[in-house]
Design a protein around this motif. Structure first.
Motif, PDB file in Angstrom:
ATOM      1  N   ILE A  25      -3.051 -15.632   0.995  1.00  0.00           N
ATOM      2  CA  ILE A  25      -4.066 -15.199   0.033  1.00  0.00           C
ATOM      3  C   ILE A  25      -3.413 -15.029  -1.333  1.00  0.00           C
ATOM      4  O   ILE A  25      -2.186 -14.925  -1.443  1.00  0.00           O
ATOM      5  CB  ILE A  25      -4.734 -13.867   0.444  1.00  0.00           C
ATOM      6  N   THR A  26      -4.231 -15.007  -2.368  1.00  0.00           N
ATOM      7  CA  THR A  26      -3.764 -14.724  -3.725  1.00  0.00           C
ATOM      8  C   THR A  26      -4.000 -13.248  -3.987  1.00  0.00           C
ATOM      9  O   THR A  26      -5.085 -12.724  -3.699  1.00  0.00           O
ATOM     10  CB  THR A  26      -4.528 -15.571  -4.757  1.00  0.00           C
ATOM     11  N   VAL A  27      -2.994 -12.583  -4.526  1.00  0.00           N
ATOM     12  CA  VAL A  27      -3.115 -11.161  -4.835  1.00  0.00           C
ATOM     13  C   VAL A  27      -2.619 -10.892  -6.244  1.00  0.00           C
ATOM     14  O   VAL A  27      -1.820 -11.645  -6.784  1.00  0.00           O
ATOM     15  CB  VAL A  27      -2.309 -10.270  -3.845  1.00  0.00           C
ATOM     16  N   VAL A  28      -3.114  -9.807  -6.830  1.00  0.00           N
ATOM     17  CA  VAL A  28      -2.454  -9.238  -7.997  1.00  0.00           C
ATOM     18  C   VAL A  28      -1.499  -8.205  -7.398  1.00  0.00           C
ATOM     19  O   VAL A  28      -1.872  -7.411  -6.540  1.00  0.00           O
ATOM     20  CB  VAL A  28      -3.442  -8.625  -9.016  1.00  0.00           C
ATOM     21  N   SER A  29      -0.240  -8.280  -7.836  1.00  0.00           N
ATOM     22  CA  SER A  29       0.806  -7.451  -7.247  1.00  0.00           C
ATOM     23  C   SER A  29       1.470  -6.612  -8.333  1.00  0.00           C
ATOM     24  O   SER A  29       1.815  -7.126  -9.395  1.00  0.00           O
ATOM     25  CB  SER A  29       1.842  -8.363  -6.583  1.00  0.00           C
ATOM     26  N   VAL A  30       1.636  -5.332  -8.053  1.00  0.00           N
ATOM     27  CA  VAL A  30       2.277  -4.410  -8.988  1.00  0.00           C
ATOM     28  C   VAL A  30       3.336  -3.622  -8.230  1.00  0.00           C
ATOM     29  O   VAL A  30       3.071  -3.102  -7.150  1.00  0.00           O
ATOM     30  CB  VAL A  30       1.243  -3.438  -9.612  1.00  0.00           C
ATOM     31  N   MET A  31       4.529  -3.556  -8.804  1.00  0.00           N
ATOM     32  CA  MET A  31       5.598  -2.752  -8.216  1.00  0.00           C
ATOM     33  C   MET A  31       5.543  -1.359  -8.846  1.00  0.00           C
ATOM     34  O   MET A  31       5.531  -1.230 -10.072  1.00  0.00           O
ATOM     35  CB  MET A  31       6.956  -3.393  -8.476  1.00  0.00           C
ATOM     36  N   HIS A  32       5.509  -0.338  -7.980  1.00  0.00           N
ATOM     37  CA  HIS A  32       5.469   1.053  -8.449  1.00  0.00           C
ATOM     38  C   HIS A  32       6.750   1.746  -8.019  1.00  0.00           C
ATOM     39  O   HIS A  32       7.077   1.774  -6.834  1.00  0.00           O
ATOM     40  CB  HIS A  32       4.260   1.779  -7.854  1.00  0.00           C
ATOM     41  N   MET A  57     -11.930  -8.829  -7.124  1.00  0.00           N
ATOM     42  CA  MET A  57     -11.299  -8.378  -5.893  1.00  0.00           C
ATOM     43  C   MET A  57     -12.095  -8.946  -4.720  1.00  0.00           C
ATOM     44  O   MET A  57     -13.326  -8.992  -4.767  1.00  0.00           O
ATOM     45  CB  MET A  57     -11.252  -6.862  -5.840  1.00  0.00           C
ATOM     46  N   CYS A  58     -11.395  -9.385  -3.670  1.00  0.00           N
ATOM     47  CA  CYS A  58     -12.087 -10.057  -2.568  1.00  0.00           C
ATOM     48  C   CYS A  58     -11.599  -9.605  -1.189  1.00  0.00           C
ATOM     49  O   CYS A  58     -11.756 -10.317  -0.215  1.00  0.00           O
ATOM     50  CB  CYS A  58     -11.927 -11.566  -2.698  1.00  0.00           C
ATOM     51  N   GLY A  59     -11.017  -8.458  -1.116  1.00  0.00           N
ATOM     52  CA  GLY A  59     -10.532  -7.985   0.177  1.00  0.00           C
ATOM     53  C   GLY A  59      -9.979  -6.581   0.041  1.00  0.00           C
ATOM     54  O   GLY A  59     -10.079  -5.958  -1.020  1.00  0.00           O
ATOM     55  N   THR A  80       7.254   0.928  -4.134  1.00  0.00           N
ATOM     56  CA  THR A  80       6.070   0.515  -3.380  1.00  0.00           C
ATOM     57  C   THR A  80       5.430  -0.659  -4.102  1.00  0.00           C
ATOM     58  O   THR A  80       5.276  -0.645  -5.323  1.00  0.00           O
ATOM     59  CB  THR A  80       5.037   1.654  -3.279  1.00  0.00           C
ATOM     60  N   GLU A  81       5.045  -1.679  -3.353  1.00  0.00           N
ATOM     61  CA  GLU A  81       4.305  -2.796  -3.927  1.00  0.00           C
ATOM     62  C   GLU A  81       2.820  -2.620  -3.601  1.00  0.00           C
ATOM     63  O   GLU A  81       2.460  -2.455  -2.438  1.00  0.00           O
ATOM     64  CB  GLU A  81       4.800  -4.125  -3.374  1.00  0.00           C
ATOM     65  N   VAL A  82       1.983  -2.657  -4.623  1.00  0.00           N
ATOM     66  CA  VAL A  82       0.533  -2.606  -4.464  1.00  0.00           C
ATOM     67  C   VAL A  82       0.035  -4.040  -4.545  1.00  0.00           C
ATOM     68  O   VAL A  82       0.384  -4.775  -5.466  1.00  0.00           O
ATOM     69  CB  VAL A  82      -0.108  -1.751  -5.577  1.00  0.00           C
ATOM     70  N   GLN A  83      -0.760  -4.459  -3.563  1.00  0.00           N
ATOM     71  CA  GLN A  83      -1.325  -5.818  -3.531  1.00  0.00           C
ATOM     72  C   GLN A  83      -2.836  -5.720  -3.403  1.00  0.00           C
ATOM     73  O   GLN A  83      -3.349  -5.039  -2.511  1.00  0.00           O
ATOM     74  CB  GLN A  83      -0.774  -6.611  -2.342  1.00  0.00           C
ATOM     75  N   ILE A  84      -3.540  -6.438  -4.293  1.00  0.00           N
ATOM     76  CA  ILE A  84      -5.006  -6.478  -4.233  1.00  0.00           C
ATOM     77  C   ILE A  84      -5.438  -7.941  -4.162  1.00  0.00           C
ATOM     78  O   ILE A  84      -5.150  -8.718  -5.092  1.00  0.00           O
ATOM     79  CB  ILE A  84      -5.632  -5.788  -5.453  1.00  0.00           C
ATOM     80  N   PRO A  85      -6.100  -8.355  -3.064  1.00  0.00           N
ATOM     81  CA  PRO A  85      -6.577  -9.732  -2.958  1.00  0.00           C
ATOM     82  C   PRO A  85      -7.588 -10.039  -4.064  1.00  0.00           C
ATOM     83  O   PRO A  85      -8.466  -9.226  -4.360  1.00  0.00           O
ATOM     84  CB  PRO A  85      -7.248  -9.782  -1.583  1.00  0.00           C
ATOM     85  N   ILE A  86      -7.437 -11.258  -4.662  1.00  0.00           N
ATOM     86  CA  ILE A  86      -8.302 -11.641  -5.782  1.00  0.00           C
ATOM     87  C   ILE A  86      -8.727 -13.102  -5.672  1.00  0.00           C
ATOM     88  O   ILE A  86      -8.084 -13.899  -4.994  1.00  0.00           O
ATOM     89  CB  ILE A  86      -7.613 -11.414  -7.150  1.00  0.00           C
ATOM     90  N   VAL A  87      -9.832 -13.437  -6.356  1.00  0.00           N
ATOM     91  CA  VAL A  87     -10.278 -14.825  -6.529  1.00  0.00           C
ATOM     92  C   VAL A  87     -10.698 -14.982  -7.982  1.00  0.00           C
ATOM     93  O   VAL A  87     -11.103 -14.022  -8.636  1.00  0.00           O
ATOM     94  CB  VAL A  87     -11.443 -15.201  -5.593  1.00  0.00           C
TER      95      VAL A  87
END
Length: 88
Positions: A25-32, A57-59, A80-87
């Motif tokens: 999947i494609t995600v927007v990823s942010v390292m915290h 956001m799609c998931g 911590t890596e935050v991942q949010i599925p996107i389209v």
């Protein structure tokens, strides 16, 4: 809630454990880096970035705990890596 862990190969699962493959999947990823109390800022940053760049956001979002209390006493060192599925 679901707990997931990456493995090198699928093995024989004991009771209560399930091995499965997931689709890419494609995600927007942010390292915290820092305490878990600041994770909301990473989620806010990621969702704002997605909306500003034409993504939806799609998931379900997820967190990947890379470093934490198990290997660093100082919470400022937790990662911590935050991942949010996107389209698009």
């Amino acid at each position: 809630m679901e707990y997931c862990e990456a493995v090198e190969k699928i093995g024989v699962a004991p009771e209560g454990i399930e091995f499965r493959r997931t689709d890419p999947i494609t995600v927007v990823s942010v390292m915290h880096k820092g305490s878990y109390t600041g994770l909301r800022l990473a989620f806010i940053f990621a969702t704002n970035w997605a909306m500003e760049n034409g993504y939806k956001m799609c998931g379900y979002p997820r967190e990947s705990y890379i470093d934490g209390m198990w290997n660093f006493e100082d919470e400022n060192e937790w990662l911590t890596e935050v991942q949010i599925p996107i389209v698009k």
